[in-house]
Each structure stands twice: as C-alpha cells, then as structure tokens.
Motif scaffolding. Structure first.
Motif, short mmCIF file in Angstrom:
data_model
loop_
_atom_site.label_atom_id
_atom_site.label_comp_id
_atom_site.label_asym_id
_atom_site.label_seq_id
_atom_site.Cartn_x
_atom_site.Cartn_y
_atom_site.Cartn_z
N ILE A 423 0.86 -1.17 0.00
CA ILE A 423 0.00 0.00 0.00
C ILE A 423 0.90 1.23 0.00
CG2 ILE A 423 -1.99 -1.12 1.06
CD1 ILE A 423 -1.07 0.03 3.73
N TYR A 424 0.31 2.43 -0.02
CA TYR A 424 1.09 3.63 -0.28
C TYR A 424 0.74 4.75 0.70
CZ TYR A 424 1.88 0.91 -4.42
OH TYR A 424 2.21 -0.11 -5.26
N ALA A 425 0.70 4.40 1.99
CA ALA A 425 0.47 5.41 3.01
C ALA A 425 1.67 6.36 3.06
CB ALA A 425 0.27 4.74 4.37
N ASP A 426 1.39 7.61 3.43
CA ASP A 426 2.44 8.60 3.59
C ASP A 426 2.15 9.41 4.84
OD1 ASP A 426 0.33 10.26 2.83
OD2 ASP A 426 1.06 10.52 0.79
N GLU A 427 2.68 10.62 4.92
CA GLU A 427 2.47 11.41 6.14
C GLU A 427 0.99 11.73 6.35
OE1 GLU A 427 3.49 14.16 2.75
OE2 GLU A 427 4.32 12.33 3.61
N ARG A 428 0.20 11.61 5.32
CA ARG A 428 -1.24 11.84 5.46
C ARG A 428 -1.99 10.54 5.75
NH1 ARG A 428 0.69 14.79 1.41
NH2 ARG A 428 0.15 13.19 -0.13
N GLY A 429 -1.27 9.46 5.91
CA GLY A 429 -1.89 8.18 6.21
C GLY A 429 -2.36 7.46 4.98
N TRP A 430 -3.39 6.65 5.15
CA TRP A 430 -3.91 5.82 4.05
C TRP A 430 -4.70 6.63 3.05
CZ3 TRP A 430 -6.34 2.01 8.04
CH2 TRP A 430 -5.38 1.11 8.50
N HIS A 431 -4.56 6.26 1.81
CA HIS A 431 -5.50 6.65 0.77
C HIS A 431 -6.69 5.71 0.88
CE1 HIS A 431 -7.00 7.01 -3.46
NE2 HIS A 431 -6.61 8.25 -3.31
N HIS A 432 -7.78 6.03 0.18
CA HIS A 432 -9.01 5.23 0.29
C HIS A 432 -8.76 3.75 0.07
CE1 HIS A 432 -13.03 3.67 -0.22
NE2 HIS A 432 -12.77 3.36 -1.47
N MET A 433 -8.10 3.37 -1.05
CA MET A 433 -7.90 1.95 -1.34
C MET A 433 -6.88 1.32 -0.40
SD MET A 433 -10.13 0.98 -3.37
CE MET A 433 -9.50 -0.70 -3.42
N ASP A 434 -5.94 2.13 0.11
CA ASP A 434 -5.03 1.61 1.12
C ASP A 434 -5.81 1.13 2.34
OD1 ASP A 434 -2.87 2.33 -0.48
OD2 ASP A 434 -2.62 4.27 0.50
N ARG A 435 -6.79 1.94 2.74
CA ARG A 435 -7.60 1.58 3.90
C ARG A 435 -8.36 0.29 3.64
NH1 ARG A 435 -9.29 4.14 8.28
NH2 ARG A 435 -8.35 6.10 7.53
N VAL A 436 -8.96 0.17 2.46
CA VAL A 436 -9.73 -1.03 2.13
C VAL A 436 -8.85 -2.26 2.21
CG1 VAL A 436 -10.97 -2.22 0.29
CG2 VAL A 436 -11.42 0.20 0.73
N ARG A 437 -7.67 -2.19 1.64
CA ARG A 437 -6.81 -3.37 1.57
C ARG A 437 -6.19 -3.69 2.93
NH1 ARG A 437 -7.10 -4.66 -3.42
NH2 ARG A 437 -7.38 -3.08 -5.04
N PHE A 438 -5.80 -2.67 3.67
CA PHE A 438 -5.23 -2.93 4.98
C PHE A 438 -6.28 -3.51 5.92
CE2 PHE A 438 -3.42 -2.41 9.09
CZ PHE A 438 -2.04 -2.42 8.91
N GLU A 439 -7.46 -2.95 5.90
CA GLU A 439 -8.50 -3.45 6.81
C GLU A 439 -8.92 -4.86 6.44
OE1 GLU A 439 -11.55 -0.48 6.84
OE2 GLU A 439 -10.44 0.82 8.23
N HIS A 440 -8.88 -5.20 5.14
CA HIS A 440 -9.14 -6.58 4.74
C HIS A 440 -8.10 -7.51 5.35
CE1 HIS A 440 -10.19 -10.01 2.21
NE2 HIS A 440 -8.91 -10.11 1.88
#
Length: 899
Positions: A423-440
């Motif tokens: 995934i591609y989190a940065d200083e702003r945290g997760w992007h929308h799809m990052d959240r979906v994949r991490f939470e999965h």
C-alpha cells in the motif's frame, strides 16, 4: 515520437549489444514497432545477462558498447522513424567492489560521502555491526573461511596499496586499520598468512577493524543490516528518496532524454522504493522540465513513463500516480484467463488434489509460503519493521507496555495474509484503497489471532493499524511523526519482496493445477475470466491509462506466451487430460512417493513435469529424434531443477537434495527416450502435444491480436513474433534468430492466408498477424491511441466463443474478432500413421459458428470491410450483421477495417 505506438523489448548483454540492436533496426521498422524498449543500459556487473545489477549509473555499460554505441543506435533508429525507451533501476545496485559508491562504503564506512546513499542501518542494536555493514559473501562460516585461506592479505604493487583477497574479489582496507594492525610493507605479508595460527589471529584482528564484517552468506537473512533487493544479498537498496541520490541516479538518463536520444523510461521494481508515488512525481517533473530543451522535432510530445508494478486482480493505479501506466503484467493475466474454459476447472482441481495429496486452495498454499519466507528468508527485515513499530509504541505512555515480542507476533499475522504487493500510506496516512486493503488484511489477521486461546493480541493489532497509516503521521508531534513514518516505510518496503518471493518464487512452484495460470502478475486461484469482465478491464484501461503497456511475454515470465496458450487448451479437454495423465502415471512413472528416504518423485512434481513437456513440446520435434529429444530434455531439466528448488518442499537452493533431484531427472530422461515401441512415453507425449497444438495456436493468435488492438501500447518481447515455447529464465532469454525473421518477413509479403495456415508450424502466420496489426495501428493511429472500446453484440449459439469489440474515433471504427474456447471446432485431417503429427490446421470450421454473427453499428450495413491480417474482404449484411463463419473463414482471427 511519444507516446509509443508499439514497442519491442530487447535484452541487452555482451552477446547482444547496442550495435547488434542497431543492425536490427531495419527489421523492427518493417515489422511496424515505433520504439525499441531496452533493458538497462547503465554499467552493470561484468558479464551481466540482464543489467539489473548496476554498478555505475553515470556510465553506459562498456560491455554494450558504451555511450558511442548508444548514440549510433539512436541515430539509426531516428532515421528509420523509431525512438528509444530505456529501463532504469533506481531501487538497488550491486554490492560489487566495482561499484564506486559501495567500494567507498567498504573503505570509509560512515565517513564515506555515500554513507547515507544506501539503505543501511548504521546504528542497529547489534553492537558488532555498529558503524559497520554486514558483508555476507563468504562461501562458508567466517572461522572456517579464515582457516581455509579463503581470506588473504595481499599487496597491489601497481596501486601501491594493501587489500584483501576474498575468493578472488579485492576488498579495500581502511587506512587507520593498516596503521594500527597492518604490515609495514609487502615483506610483512607473511605475518598474516592464514595457514598459521598467528597469521590467522593477526588477519582476524585486521578484519575486525574494517567498516564491514565479512560473514557466511547464510547469515544474511538473520543478520543483515541493510535493505536488499528481495532476498538477494548481491543487491543493496538505494535511498533514491534523497534529492542528491535522485540526481546522481538519474543524471545520465535525464541528459539522454534532453538530448533526444531517448523518449521515455520504464522504472524497474517501483514498489521497492520508500515512496513510489512521490518518486514518480519527481521523475515526471524532471523529464517534463527538459522537454523544452529537446531537439525541436521532439518537443511536441510528453515524456513516456511506465512502471513495473504487479497489480492484484481487483487492483488499479489510483489518481495519485503520475505515470502512463504499468508494463503490462495485468493484461498478461487477463488475456490468459479469458482463454481458459471455466468448465474444466473442477476436473483439473480434482486431478491436482488427487496427485498432490493436498486439497487446500491456492490461498492456503500461498499463506504457508509467506510463513516460510517470514521465518527463513526475511527475519532481519521483519525484525527491523517490528523495532520501528516498537519505537512508536514507546513514544506514547498509553502504548509503551506493548513489547517487541508481541509486536513481532502480530506483525507476522498481518504480513502472512497481506493481499497485495504494497500500500502507499504517507504522512497523510492511508489513501481510500489503502484503507480497504489494509483493513481486509487486518480482518484476516484478527481471525488468526482469535485462534490463540492463551492470549489476546487483538488490541495490539488495532493499534498497529493506526501506526501503519490508519492515523496520519502528520497529526502527531515531530518525533512521533518521524517514528510512524519510519514504521510505515519499513512495513511497505517489506511487503513487496515478501509477496513476490512467497507467490512467484515459492507458491507458484508448489501449486500446479494448471501451470498456464502460474504466471507473474496472475493469480493461480483465478482460473478463468468471463468475456464481459475482460471487456470491462480493457475499457477501464482505455479511460484511465490508454498509454499503459500491454504485454503477453516478458523477460520475467515463467513460461512463453505460446506455452501458456497451449496449456490453456487443456482446460477444454480436462476429462481427456485427466484420464491420460493417470494412465501415464500408472505406466511410465516409478512407484508413488511415500515420504522421506524414498527416491521416487512426488506425483505432484511429476504432474508439473508432464504439463511442461506437453506445453513446451517443440512443434517439429519427432519422438524418434534422439538429438532433438536430448536438447529438449536439457531445457526442461534446467526448468525442473529450478522448479523443485524454488518450491522448497523436497529440495531447495539452500539445502539441495541430490538424490531426489536425480530421481526426478531420471523420470524426465526416461519420458524422453527416443520412441522404439508403440507405447513409448515420448510417442504418447508427442501425440498428445500434437493433438492440442492447433487449439493452442488459435489461443496464441487470439492473444496476439488482443494485445495489438485493446487500449494500451502493445509490447513485443524479443523474438516472440515467432512461436515462443520458452520456459523460465534463462530459457526465455536465449538468442533470437533475426535473420530467419527478416527472411520470413520477406517471404510473407507474397504469401496468402492459405499458405501461411498450411505452414503454421514455422511461425510466419503469427508474424503476419503481428505485422498486419501493427500496420493497422500505424494507419489508424488515433483510433488505437485514443479510440473508445465497446464490446460488440453477438447473436447465435456460439457467442461465448468469441471476443468481439470495436475501437472508434468519431465515426471511424475498426472491428476486432478473437475466438476463444474453440479447440473442439478445428478441422482435423490426421493420417493413419500414429507416429506422424496430425495435419489439423488452426482454422475454425465454419460450420462450428452455425448462425452466430456479430452485430455492427447500423451505419456499417452493406459496407465492405477489409481484414488487415489476411487482406481478404468481407461485406456486412444489409441488416448490419456479419456472420462469424464468413468473417473468420481465412485466419482464425480478424481485424476488420472499412475500405
């Protein structure tokens, strides 16, 4: 010259140089590509066959001819109307003493101007590595290597310096160590002779003063204190996120772009970088800033930028990426899946379950492989990520009591089920799809955690989700923000190599239901793809990344595109294949493997061997050709050894089992003994391969046409305009006979479709389709570059057996027809001689189509269409309907263009 109309990927090395590529420019121009797409041209380790082991980013590899040869190639290409794209390697470099940056690290340690250019943990917890780098390059444990004389001190008289000789490789010595522990002059070398105990003690004392610690190669997974490329200790991670490093890595490439020598770049292993999206933005800006300084004729076009990126089946690049797309692994998977018959899935699954004795789905096999990687291959990287997370925990009084061991435990559960490469989190945290994949992944990890009845790590998993991007680091005080960003970086740079090694280099060799789906970029669990899903994926690419590459073969593929296409045909005859395999196993294979101590190959390994033999059997190989069988066996033997060792089940690269490998080799050679009897294995293998070969060819031609006509830039891997029945590297990187291809191109100019079909085994029919489609792309460039993509309605009983779509710009259209699942529809004209190859043609019997027809837009009613592939004409009916029996009467595929 940008974006490309079509590319041809060339693998450069000392035996195929830039000058050799220049000599082939006339052929590529006639074939119809617009750009040569070159493997890395920077100086690599001596003798490199691929160029990814870079030692100097500021120099064109002398083994390729150097900068002068590049300029000559560029000039010749421009004259022929072609451009150049180069592959660049920003993520890693070779740990070779020929690498001046690495050499400086070894000699000067943290005082080196390049000390922060590599991803080195100078201040790790291991006191013996404080201020040092691990050098895990010894062939045996350090003490044994020292006693055996593998490490010696020598004097280079020409250079006037002392250095170490480690298995023939020179290592520098820091000046301070020589003053305090070294000999005064060359005459003192005898005092450091490792053949004596005193000499070994002195030599060891000198070694302990270096900025590196020589170690056994097997120490790397546990001890390494720098980021590797995957698990390869010969390649060290580069901190290209630093502006000074970015400039040094890209200076030559940007200069070549500014001068007009190249038109764009392909970025290797972008997921290995700490911030891939930010990196791509910087590179895009650096290229764009130079457009105005390019030769005037080239200023009208934007730079071309694509990335090597593996996408999961449901994954796409989001709107943050400033690239033209990926290099096409996603399309390679989609084009393969849509040519597999879903009706064969259960039969082939049952066959695999029976032979392997393992009924688990691929996901379970993959998770098991991940656990092995975490345990054996990436413990140091896992520990570094855990320690970064532990630092975050210690910075908050509410979380400081969570220990490193607990974090390691939960991190393992999370990594073991992570669904994508990264995934591609940065200083702003997760992007929308990052959240979906991490939470999965977190949900799956929590399910694993709940199985532990003697603990409760659920709250820690929730905390770690926040630390790894669920909570934006920028919302925290500076020290905690930096700690969270470091934890995110460590995690996100670990998942790509972990995923790649778990899937591509382990699970793909353990799970063998149908090997055509075990390909880079593909998911073996996804057996097939429905046509409507395929169409949606292509249309989406056209909307979002119309200039992405689309490929069906690469330098990394596990099997050649035509090997996979033939194996896909097995899905159409799954029952026959299953019965045949069981018959062969009973009659031609030794007793069933029963565990440790046996010398009989496991049925699963034999089954994957049988698939490989049938899938890659050369079209002209006769079962009584002893020399041909031996040469084919040598190729398959190399694949088999790699397959067995990558699986890490009954042998491995680390601990090879020669007895087991010999047993597997014996089975291979027995199966390929020249046929003497009517039931000889080679005769039966050849007959079955010949039986499905025409169906495989139809799949191949459909796959080829799809690549040339769907949205995207078609990439032709070197030489695959002829049949490509290659296996995994190095088999897929063998020399290409371009003289034969040029001669075939000359001959095909005068050949009609019937002649090409009659001689389909020579490969000219595939080349003709490539050339015809590329001509169409040239003549209708705007349609293929920006035209819409719309599936065509199909009427009749065989609608599921064709992929039909239209590409349009305004009122100008081209129509594409590519059959699928037509193995049972081919005309067969086999003779009475069972040892002779059948004379079946890869042409679909027109009766098969019955009344099936494609519906064209109404304005094309009564219009005459010309097939850009065969040259034949077809008239659309007054009702705007075109019967498939007519449209596909010549070639099994069609690219129809209004006259």
């Amino acid at each position: 010259m940008s974006p490309p109309r079509a590319t041809v990927r060339l693998q450069l090395h000392k035996d195929f140089t830039l000058s050799d590529a220049r000599d082939r420019v006339p052929y590529f121009a006639r074939l119809g590509v617009s750009h040569l797409y070159l493997s890395p041209i920077t100086r690599a380790r001596a003798g490199s066959q691929h160029g990814y082991d870079v030692v100097d980013h500021a120099q064109v590899n002398p083994e390729l001819g150097g900068e002068a040869a590049l300029r000559e190639l560029a000039a010749t290409a421009r004259t022929a109307g072609l451009g150049l794209i180069v592959d660049i390697v920003p993520n890693h470099m070779a740990t070779s003493t020929d690498n001046p940056w690495w050499h400086s690290i070894l000699e000067h340690g943290r005082a080196s101007p390049h000390a922060e250019w590599f991803d080195i943990a100078w201040d790790g917890v291991d006191k013996e590595l404080q201020g040092k780098v691990l050098a895990p390059f010894l062939g045996k444990p350090y003490g044994e290597a020292l006693a055996a004389g593998d490490i010696t001190l020598r004097h280079d008289a020409a250079a006037g310096r002392f250095e170490l000789d480690v298995h023939g490789t020179p290592y520098p010595l820091n000046a301070d160590s020589l003053r305090t522990h070294g000999p005064r002059d060359a005459g003192g070398l005898a005092d450091f002779d490792p053949a004596t105990e005193a000499g070994r003690e002195r030599l060891h004392a000198l070694l302990e003063c270096q900025h590196y610690r020589l170690a056994w190669w097997r120490a790397a997974p546990e001890e390494i204190n720098w980021r590797r490329f995957f698990e390869i200790s010969d390649l060290i991670g580069v901190r290209v996120d630093r502006p000074d490093v970015f400039d040094a890595v890209h200076a030559m490439t940007l200069r070549f772009y500014e001068e007009g020598l190249i038109d764009g770049v392909r970025v290797d292993h972008v997921d290995g970088l700490s911030d891939p999206i930010g990196y791509c933005g910087r590179l895009r800006a650096a290229l764009a800033e130079r457009v105005a300084r390019r030769p005037e004729s080239l200023r009208a076009h934007e730079p071309y930028l694509v990335i090597e990126k593996i996408l999961a089946d449901d994954e796409t690049l989001d709107d943050r990426w400033q690239v033209d797309g990926t290099t096409g692994y996603d399309f390679m998977s989609q084009a393969g899946a849509v040519l597999h018959d879903p009706a064969g899935e259960q039969t082939l699954t049952d066959l695999w379950d029976r032979l392997s004795g393992d009924p688990r789905p691929f996901s379970a096999v993959a998770n098991e492989a991940r656990d092995l990687m975490l345990l054996r291959h990436f413990p140091a990287e896992r520990l570094a990520a855990a320690r970064a997370l532990h630092r975050v925990a210690r910075l908050d009084l509410r979380t400081r009591d969570w220990g490193e061991s607990a974090i390691l435990r939960v991190l393992w559960d999370l990594l073991s089920v992570f669904p994508v490469y990264r995934i591609y989190a940065d200083e702003r945290g997760w992007h929308h799809m990052d959240r979906v994949r991490f939470e999965h992944a977190a949900t799956q990890a929590h399910a694993r955690i709940r199985l532990d009845r003697d603990g409760d790590d659920g709250p820690l998993l929730q905390l770690m989700s926040g630390w790894l991007g669920g909570e934006p680091p920028e919302n925290f005080p500076p020290e905690e923000c930096l700690a969270r960003r470091e934890a995110i970086r460590r995690f996100q740079q670990l998942t790509p190599p972990l995923t790649a090694k778990s899937l591509e280099d382990t699970a793909f060799y353990r799970y063998g239901r149908l090997l055509s789906r075990n390909e880079v970029g593909a998911d073996p669990a996804l057996f097939s793809m429905a046509p409507d899903v395929f169409h949606r994926r292509c249309a989406a690419r056209g909307r979002h990344f119309p200039d992405a590459m689309v490929a069906t073969a690469t330098h990394d593929h596990k099997r050649g595109e035509d090997t996979r296409a033939r194996l896909a045909a097995l899905s159409e005859v799954s029952a026959l294949w299953s019965d045949t395999v069981m018959d062969w196993m009973n009659r031609h294979v030794p007793a069933t493997y029963s565990g440790a101590g046996t010398v009989s190959p496991h049925p699963a390994d034999v089954y994957m061997l049988l698939q490989t033999l049938v899938g890659a059997w050369p079209l002209t190989l006769r079962p009584d050709d002893a020399a041909g069988l031996r040469a084919f066996g040598d190729r398959v033997s190399a694949w088999q050894q790699k397959s067995l060792r990558e699986a890490k089940l009954r042998t491995s690269w680390v601990v090879p089992d020669a007895t087991y490998e010999t047993a597997c080799e014996d089975v291979l050679r027995k199966l390929l003994e020249p046929a003497q009897e009517p039931d000889a294995p080679a005769l039966e293998l050849a007959a079955f391969a010949a039986r499905i070969a025409p169906a495989g060819i139809v799949n191949s031609l459909s796959q080829t046409l799809l690549r040339m006509t769907v949205p995207g830039v078609p990439d032709l891997y070197q030489g695959t305009e002829f049949w490509d029945f290659s296996l995994v590297d190095p088999d897929n990187r063998t020399p290409v006979d371009y003289d034969a291809r040029m001669a075939a191109l000359d001959a095909s100019d005068a050949a009609d479709p019937d002649a090409l079909l009659a001689n389909w085994r020579d490969g000219r029919i595939k080349q003709a389709i490539v050339r015809g489609a590329l001509r169409a792309r040239h003549d209708h460039a705007d349609i293929f570059a920006r035209g819409g993509y719309v599936p065509l309605p199909i009427l009749g009983p065989r609608g599921a057996h064709v992929l039909a779509f239209v590409r349009c710009v305004e009122d100008r259209c081209v129509f594409v027809l590519a059959p699928r699942l037509c193995g049972q529809a081919l005309r067969t004209e086999a003779g009475d001689d069972p040892s002779a190859a059948p004379t079946a043609l890869p042409r679909i019997d027109s009766d098969f189509w019955d009344t099936t027809a494609v519906v064209l837009p109404h304005r094309y009613a009564g219009v005459m269409l010309r097939d850009a592939l065969s040259g034949r004409e077809r008239r659309v009916g007054a009702d705007s309907i075109l019967p498939l029996g007519e449209a596909l009467a010549d070639f099994p595929v069609a690219l129809l263009i209004p006259d």
